[in-house]
Design an enzyme around this catalytic site. Structure first.
Site, mmCIF file in Angstrom:
data_model
loop_
_atom_site.group_PDB
_atom_site.id
_atom_site.type_symbol
_atom_site.label_atom_id
_atom_site.label_comp_id
_atom_site.label_asym_id
_atom_site.label_seq_id
_atom_site.Cartn_x
_atom_site.Cartn_y
_atom_site.Cartn_z
ATOM 1 N N SER A 44 0.821 -1.207 0.000
ATOM 2 C CA SER A 44 0.000 0.000 0.000
ATOM 3 C C SER A 44 0.859 1.262 0.000
ATOM 4 O O SER A 44 1.764 1.408 0.826
ATOM 5 C CB SER A 44 -0.901 -0.001 1.243
ATOM 6 N N HIS A 94 -5.991 -3.097 -10.928
ATOM 7 C CA HIS A 94 -6.864 -1.937 -10.701
ATOM 8 C C HIS A 94 -6.090 -0.675 -11.042
ATOM 9 O O HIS A 94 -4.937 -0.530 -10.659
ATOM 10 C CB HIS A 94 -7.308 -1.910 -9.238
ATOM 11 N N HIS A 96 -6.595 3.856 -12.101
ATOM 12 C CA HIS A 96 -7.460 5.034 -12.201
ATOM 13 C C HIS A 96 -7.208 5.717 -13.539
ATOM 14 O O HIS A 96 -7.099 6.947 -13.617
ATOM 15 C CB HIS A 96 -7.204 5.990 -11.037
ATOM 16 N N ASP A 119 -11.918 -7.472 -30.082
ATOM 17 C CA ASP A 119 -10.794 -8.408 -30.047
ATOM 18 C C ASP A 119 -10.498 -8.883 -28.621
ATOM 19 O O ASP A 119 -9.907 -9.941 -28.429
ATOM 20 C CB ASP A 119 -9.528 -7.742 -30.607
ATOM 21 N N HIS A 168 -15.686 5.152 -9.339
ATOM 22 C CA HIS A 168 -14.344 4.766 -8.904
ATOM 23 C C HIS A 168 -13.461 4.482 -10.118
ATOM 24 O O HIS A 168 -12.744 5.379 -10.555
ATOM 25 C CB HIS A 168 -14.465 3.565 -7.955
ATOM 26 N N TYR A 225 -6.584 -16.220 -35.383
ATOM 27 C CA TYR A 225 -5.738 -15.033 -35.442
ATOM 28 C C TYR A 225 -4.307 -15.389 -35.009
ATOM 29 O O TYR A 225 -4.116 -16.172 -34.076
ATOM 30 C CB TYR A 225 -6.313 -13.947 -34.530
HETATM 31 ZN ZN LIG Z 1 -8.975 2.861 -6.736
#
Ligand SMILES: [Zn+2]
Length: 229
Positions: A44, A94, A96, A119, A168, A225
Site C-alpha cells: 500500500s 486496478h 485510475h 478483439d 471509482h 488469429y
Molecule cells: Zn482505486
C-alpha cells in the site's frame, strides 16, 4: 516464498506505469498461486520508483499477511473476492486510468463500438451500481468486490475481463498478472476510443456479427488469429 510470482507481480505493477495507465500510486496488481491459495500483491502506498520483488506482500485468501514488510494494497479485499469467486482468474489489476474513469464517473458501461474492443472484450464493459452508504462505511473494499460479482453474475467472466466500479474506476483480470495488466491497458484505450466516438456520433453502434467475428477469431475453439501452430 513464491519468489517467481513476486517478480512477476512486481514487473506487472511497473508495467502499469510504463504503459501510462498509472501515475503516483494509483493502481495495483496482484496474482494468485492456486496451489497454496496465496496471493501476491503490491504494498500500500509505496512509490513505484524503487519498487522491487521483495516489497511485494503475500496474503492468504482471508487477507492475513503471510510474508512481507509492508501492509498490502488497501484494495486487497476487492482482489480476494474475485479470486475466491472465480477459479479461472489468476491475476487482477486496478487503475485510475482517465478515460475509463470518465465512464465510471458517468455511471456508463463502455459500449462495444468497434473491432479493437471486440478483439478483447466480448460485449459492453459493464459499470456497477453505486455502493450504498452502509456498503461504503463498513467493509468498503470487500463490498466493492461484492458489487463487481453482483454485476457480472451469470456472465462468462473471462470473455469480458474487466468492469467499471461506479464513481471509482476499472478492475481487470486475466489468467495471470501480466494478462490482467494487458486487459487494463486495452480497456483504457477502448474507453478513449468509445468516448471520442460517442462525442462525434452519440448513436454509434456495432452489429453483433462483427463483435462475434472479431472475438471468436482470437479466442475460443475456432480461433485463427496469429501464427497457427
Ligand atoms: Zn482505486
Amino acid at each position: 516464498m513464491l519468489e517467481q510470482l513476486k517478480e512477476k507481480v512486481c514487473k506487472a505493477n511497473l508495467d502499469l506505469v510504463e504503459k501510462g495507465v498509472v501515475i503516483y500510486t494509483w493502481g495495483n496488481v496482484s496474482a494468485i498461486d492456486r496451489e497454496s491459495n496465496l496471493v501476491v500483491i503490491k504494498p500500500s502506498g509505496v512509490n513505484y520508483d524503487n519498487m522491487t520483488p521483495e516489497d511485494m506482500v503475500i496474503v492468504d485468501l482471508d487477507g492475513n499477511v503471510v510474508e512481507g514488510r509492508w501492509s498490502p494494497s488497501s484494495d486487497t479485499a476487492t482482489h480476494l473476492v474475485l479470486y475466491k469467486t472465480y477459479p479461472q482468474i489468476g491475476g487482477v489489476t486496478h487503475t485510475h486510468s482517465s478515460n475509463a474513469i470518465v465512464f465510471a464517473q458517468a455511471g456508463l458501461s463502455i459500449p462495444a463500438l468497434g473491432t479493437t474492443h471486440a478483439d478483447y472484450f466480448y460485449g459492453d464493459i459493464p459499470c456497477t451500481r453505486e455502493l450504498t452508504r452502509n456498503e461504503v462505511e463498513k467493509d468498503y473494499e470487500l463490498n466493492t468486490g461484492n458489487v463487481i460479482i453482483e454485476t457480472i453474475a451469470g456472465s462468462n467472466v473471462m470473455a469480458i475481463p474487466g468492469i467499471l466500479v461506479k464513481n471509482h474506476g476499472p478492475f481487470c483480470w486475466g489468467k495471470d498478472a501480466a494478462q490482467s495488466v494487458y486487459n487494463a491497458v486495452v480497456l483504457e484505450k477502448v474507453a478513449e476510443m468509445a468516448y471520442k466516438t460517442l462525442t462525434l456520433n452519440p448513436n454509434s453502434s456495432m452489429s453483433n456479427y462483427i463483435l462475434d467475428k472479431h472475438y471468436s477469431r482470437k479466442h475460443g475453439p475456432n480461433a485463427y488469429y496469429g501464427q497457427q501452430k
